[in-house]
Design a protein around this motif. Structure first.
Motif, PDB file in Angstrom:
ATOM      1  N   TYR A  55       0.830  -1.214   0.000  1.00 53.76           N
ATOM      2  CA  TYR A  55       0.000   0.000   0.000  1.00 53.76           C
ATOM      3  C   TYR A  55       0.865   1.264   0.000  1.00 53.76           C
ATOM      4  CZ  TYR A  55      -2.834   3.828   1.704  1.00 53.76           C
ATOM      5  OH  TYR A  55      -3.432   5.052   1.849  1.00 53.76           O
ATOM      6  N   ASN A  56       1.954   1.242   0.749  1.00 54.34           N
ATOM      7  CA  ASN A  56       2.839   2.410   0.775  1.00 54.34           C
ATOM      8  C   ASN A  56       3.415   2.703  -0.608  1.00 54.34           C
ATOM      9  OD1 ASN A  56       2.446   2.796   3.524  1.00 54.34           O
ATOM     10  ND2 ASN A  56       4.103   1.378   4.066  1.00 54.34           N
ATOM     11  N   MET A  57       3.717   1.642  -1.354  1.00 58.45           N
ATOM     12  CA  MET A  57       4.207   1.826  -2.716  1.00 58.45           C
ATOM     13  C   MET A  57       3.119   2.423  -3.614  1.00 58.45           C
ATOM     14  SD  MET A  57       6.293  -1.766  -3.059  1.00 58.45           S
ATOM     15  CE  MET A  57       6.645  -1.491  -4.789  1.00 58.45           C
ATOM     16  N   VAL A  58       1.883   1.926  -3.441  1.00 54.51           N
ATOM     17  CA  VAL A  58       0.765   2.442  -4.242  1.00 54.51           C
ATOM     18  C   VAL A  58       0.499   3.910  -3.905  1.00 54.51           C
ATOM     19  CG1 VAL A  58      -1.711   2.235  -4.664  1.00 54.51           C
ATOM     20  CG2 VAL A  58      -0.296   0.189  -4.528  1.00 54.51           C
ATOM     21  N   LYS A  59       0.552   4.243  -2.642  1.00 53.00           N
ATOM     22  CA  LYS A  59       0.278   5.606  -2.199  1.00 53.00           C
ATOM     23  C   LYS A  59       1.277   6.600  -2.785  1.00 53.00           C
ATOM     24  CE  LYS A  59      -0.314   8.327   2.009  1.00 53.00           C
ATOM     25  NZ  LYS A  59      -0.257   8.314   3.495  1.00 53.00           N
ATOM     26  N   SER A  60       2.539   6.188  -2.861  1.00 54.12           N
ATOM     27  CA  SER A  60       3.560   7.082  -3.410  1.00 54.12           C
ATOM     28  C   SER A  60       3.448   7.241  -4.924  1.00 54.12           C
ATOM     29  CB  SER A  60       4.951   6.556  -3.052  1.00 54.12           C
ATOM     30  OG  SER A  60       5.146   5.263  -3.608  1.00 54.12           O
ATOM     31  N   SER A  61       2.781   6.286  -5.581  1.00 50.55           N
ATOM     32  CA  SER A  61       2.660   6.351  -7.043  1.00 50.55           C
ATOM     33  C   SER A  61       1.423   7.111  -7.505  1.00 50.55           C
ATOM     34  CB  SER A  61       2.640   4.939  -7.638  1.00 50.55           C
ATOM     35  OG  SER A  61       1.508   4.224  -7.163  1.00 50.55           O
ATOM     36  N   LEU A  62       0.438   7.265  -6.635  1.00 50.79           N
ATOM     37  CA  LEU A  62      -0.791   7.978  -7.001  1.00 50.79           C
ATOM     38  C   LEU A  62      -0.670   9.442  -6.564  1.00 50.79           C
ATOM     39  CD1 LEU A  62      -3.492   5.328  -5.992  1.00 50.79           C
ATOM     40  CD2 LEU A  62      -2.567   5.799  -8.261  1.00 50.79           C
ATOM     41  N   LYS A  63      -0.573  10.333  -7.543  1.00 48.74           N
ATOM     42  CA  LYS A  63      -0.363  11.753  -7.257  1.00 48.74           C
ATOM     43  C   LYS A  63      -1.559  12.624  -7.630  1.00 48.74           C
ATOM     44  CE  LYS A  63       3.928  11.010  -6.041  1.00 48.74           C
ATOM     45  NZ  LYS A  63       4.368  11.152  -4.633  1.00 48.74           N
ATOM     46  N   LYS A  64      -2.295  12.218  -8.669  1.00 50.50           N
ATOM     47  CA  LYS A  64      -3.363  13.067  -9.185  1.00 50.50           C
ATOM     48  C   LYS A  64      -4.724  12.448  -8.926  1.00 50.50           C
ATOM     49  CE  LYS A  64      -0.519  14.976 -12.913  1.00 50.50           C
ATOM     50  NZ  LYS A  64      -0.406  15.173 -14.380  1.00 50.50           N
ATOM     51  N   ARG A  65      -5.715  13.297  -8.979  1.00 52.54           N
ATOM     52  CA  ARG A  65      -7.091  12.876  -8.753  1.00 52.54           C
ATOM     53  C   ARG A  65      -7.564  11.934  -9.865  1.00 52.54           C
ATOM     54  NH1 ARG A  65     -11.228  17.541  -7.026  1.00 52.54           N
ATOM     55  NH2 ARG A  65      -9.653  17.623  -5.361  1.00 52.54           N
ATOM     56  N   HIS A  66      -8.325  10.891  -9.472  1.00 49.41           N
ATOM     57  CA  HIS A  66      -8.908   9.878 -10.362  1.00 49.41           C
ATOM     58  C   HIS A  66      -7.874   8.875 -10.889  1.00 49.41           C
ATOM     59  CE1 HIS A  66     -12.715  11.963 -10.217  1.00 49.41           C
ATOM     60  NE2 HIS A  66     -12.164  13.075 -10.708  1.00 49.41           N
ATOM     61  N   GLN A  67      -6.644   8.929 -10.424  1.00 54.04           N
ATOM     62  CA  GLN A  67      -5.697   7.868 -10.762  1.00 54.04           C
ATOM     63  C   GLN A  67      -6.017   6.618  -9.928  1.00 54.04           C
ATOM     64  OE1 GLN A  67      -1.804   9.575 -10.095  1.00 54.04           O
ATOM     65  NE2 GLN A  67      -1.523   9.953 -12.282  1.00 54.04           N
ATOM     66  N   PHE A  68      -5.705   5.443 -10.483  1.00 56.95           N
ATOM     67  CA  PHE A  68      -5.993   4.202  -9.749  1.00 56.95           C
ATOM     68  C   PHE A  68      -4.899   3.172 -10.029  1.00 56.95           C
ATOM     69  CE2 PHE A  68      -7.842   3.580 -13.900  1.00 56.95           C
ATOM     70  CZ  PHE A  68      -7.606   2.241 -14.191  1.00 56.95           C
ATOM     71  N   ARG A  69      -4.797   2.197  -9.107  1.00 54.71           N
ATOM     72  CA  ARG A  69      -3.872   1.072  -9.240  1.00 54.71           C
ATOM     73  C   ARG A  69      -4.562  -0.195  -8.725  1.00 54.71           C
ATOM     74  NH1 ARG A  69      -1.647   4.509 -11.541  1.00 54.71           N
ATOM     75  NH2 ARG A  69       0.563   5.158 -11.489  1.00 54.71           N
ATOM     76  N   LYS A  70      -4.298  -1.301  -9.414  1.00 48.53           N
ATOM     77  CA  LYS A  70      -4.771  -2.619  -8.977  1.00 48.53           C
ATOM     78  C   LYS A  70      -3.560  -3.468  -8.605  1.00 48.53           C
ATOM     79  CE  LYS A  70      -9.020  -2.744 -11.752  1.00 48.53           C
ATOM     80  NZ  LYS A  70      -9.791  -3.490 -12.778  1.00 48.53           N
ATOM     81  N   VAL A  71      -3.515  -3.885  -7.350  1.00 41.22           N
ATOM     82  CA  VAL A  71      -2.360  -4.649  -6.860  1.00 41.22           C
ATOM     83  C   VAL A  71      -2.842  -5.881  -6.088  1.00 41.22           C
ATOM     84  CG1 VAL A  71      -0.833  -2.643  -6.743  1.00 41.22           C
ATOM     85  CG2 VAL A  71      -2.262  -3.215  -4.778  1.00 41.22           C
ATOM     86  N   TRP A  72      -2.021  -6.928  -6.125  1.00 41.86           N
ATOM     87  CA  TRP A  72      -2.303  -8.153  -5.368  1.00 41.86           C
ATOM     88  C   TRP A  72      -1.628  -8.063  -4.009  1.00 41.86           C
ATOM     89  CZ3 TRP A  72      -5.725 -11.739  -7.008  1.00 41.86           C
ATOM     90  CH2 TRP A  72      -6.069 -11.743  -8.369  1.00 41.86           C
ATOM     91  N   ILE A  73      -2.386  -8.415  -2.986  1.00 38.66           N
ATOM     92  CA  ILE A  73      -1.873  -8.410  -1.615  1.00 38.66           C
ATOM     93  C   ILE A  73      -2.068  -9.814  -1.034  1.00 38.66           C
ATOM     94  CG2 ILE A  73      -2.143  -7.454   0.706  1.00 38.66           C
ATOM     95  CD1 ILE A  73      -3.080  -4.871  -0.541  1.00 38.66           C
ATOM     96  N   PRO A  74      -1.022 -10.363  -0.427  1.00 40.22           N
ATOM     97  CA  PRO A  74      -1.159 -11.716   0.162  1.00 40.22           C
ATOM     98  C   PRO A  74      -2.292 -11.766   1.184  1.00 40.22           C
ATOM     99  CG  PRO A  74       1.137 -11.044   0.093  1.00 40.22           C
ATOM    100  CD  PRO A  74       0.343  -9.835  -0.283  1.00 40.22           C
TER     101      PRO A  74
END
Length: 384
Positions: A55-74
């Motif tokens: 999640y910390n990696m995803v948070k640092s990659s999302l900078k602008k409004r309406h951006q999204f990421r799909k990631v797998w978490i154990p």
């Protein structure tokens, strides 16, 4: 089941001033997607997910409004207790999650597109309003536009009315003043002294809605000089006193107002002809190719004119002081004659002299009057 796919998205807050990190959906390994209720999407409700490294990696990659990421978490035991029950049903905060089918997903995507288009449309309207408001003063406040014109006011003493009105039209083109009525309104701001009366009379005759060509023709017919006075004044204008450069610049303007097509050589000769002879003889005519060269040469001799002027002024002051001193040293003869003592002042302003003259005039008048009366009495005696 070993892992879950979380979709993170940056969404605006309720007031629209800040951004929020949210969890919008969860996908299983079987490619089944479940939507998180909107009121539970904020990341603060998903503490178990927010503590993971991913999640910390995803948070640092999302900078602008309406951006999204799909990631797998154990899928740890803690996550399983939060998002699944004992029968592997997907749930969160005591609510069973709704599965998103392909049709439903398309509907959600379309709704998001519609919302985005509506937002863009509102933004576009706002920009149009701002641009429109910015253009209103440009169209209406002609006084501010006229202040940016590189053009002096027109007076009846201007030697070349056609040249001035052509420059006025060029300035109108430079500031996108293309409508006839705007040109007519701005023209009023450049009329000076008696020319304002001409403008007022033309407004009555032609009105402000008439064509600009008519106004231009009337202007040229009224103010264009058809006599020889401006020509002779420009040709015979000579240096008298002051700065040599000021004289040269003024004569150049007079000659160009007289005839704009005059060549540089003739212009140089006519300007130089009005210079003092002791300055003219020091200038090499062969090196002068433009009036700028003449101005540069003239500037080198400014000190000679200033020095000569100061010399004559000093001499004049000394002569006046000498004359005043001599007059002060001589005693007034009128005062000595009348035994008023020795007084030092100009005889022309002597108080006793003016008083004595007044007495003589009065005595003369009385004498004449007595003679006239005596003559009249003699005539009456003879008749009797």
């Amino acid at each position: 089941m070993n892992k879950l796919q979380f979709e993170f998205m940056v969404k605006p807050s309720s007031d629209g001033k800040s951004n929020l990190m949210t969890v919008t959906s969860i996908t299983t390994e079987a490619k089944e997607t479940y939507a998180i209720p909107e009121e539970l999407q904020q990341i603060s409700f998903h503490k178990e997910v927010s503590t993971t490294t991913i999640y910390n990696m995803v948070k640092s990659s999302l900078k602008k409004r309406h951006q999204f990421r799909k990631v797998w978490i154990p899928l740890t035991e803690e996550l399983k207790k939060v998002y699944m029950d004992d029968y592997d049903n997907m749930l969160f905060a005591g609510q069973c999650l709704e599965e998103i089918t392909s049709k439903h997903a398309n509907t959600v995507i379309q709704e998001e597109k519609d919302n985005l288009n509506a937002l863009n449309l509102n933004t576009l309207k706002l920009l149009e309003t701002l641009v429109g408001n910015a253009q209103i003063p440009k169209d209406q406040n002609l006084k501010n536009i006229s202040e940016k014109f590189v053009l002096e006011k027109f007076t009846s003493k201007n030697l070349n009315a056609k040249h001035w009105i052509n420059n006025f039209e060029k300035e109108c083109i430079r500031f996108d003043v293309n409508e006839d009525y705007k040109k007519i309104e701005i023209l009023r701001l450049f009329m000076d002294k008696s020319c304002t009366d001409w403008y007022s009379s033309m407004i009555i005759k032609l009105t402000g809605d008439s064509e600009w060509k008519i106004w231009k023709n009337k202007f040229c017919e009224t103010f264009s000089s058809k006599g020889w006075n401006p020509v002779t004044y420009a040709l015979l204008y000579k240096y008298r006193d002051g700065s040599l450069l000021d004289y040269a610049i003024k004569k150049e303007k007079l000659l160009l107002d007289m005839r704009t097509t005059i060549d540089s050589g003739t212009l140089i000769d006519l300007i130089a002809a009005g210079l003092p002879e002791f300055i003219l003889n020091r200038i090499d005519r062969e090196v002068l190719k433009d009036t700028v060269d003449l101005f540069s040469e003239i500037s080198n001799f400014e000190h000679m004119v200033i020095k000569k002027k100061s010399f004559f002024e000093k001499k004049k002051i000394l002569s006046m002081n000498y004359k005043e001193k001599n007059e002060e040293k001589k005693p007034c003869k009128h005062c000595e004659k009348l035994n008023k003592g020795t007084r030092y002042h100009p005889e022309s302003v002597c108080w006793f002299n003016t008083r004595e003259n007044d007495r003589e005039k009065k005595n003369y008048i009385k004498h004449v009057n007595n003679s006239v009366v005596e003559a009249e009495l003699n005539d009456t005696d003879q008749k009797n």
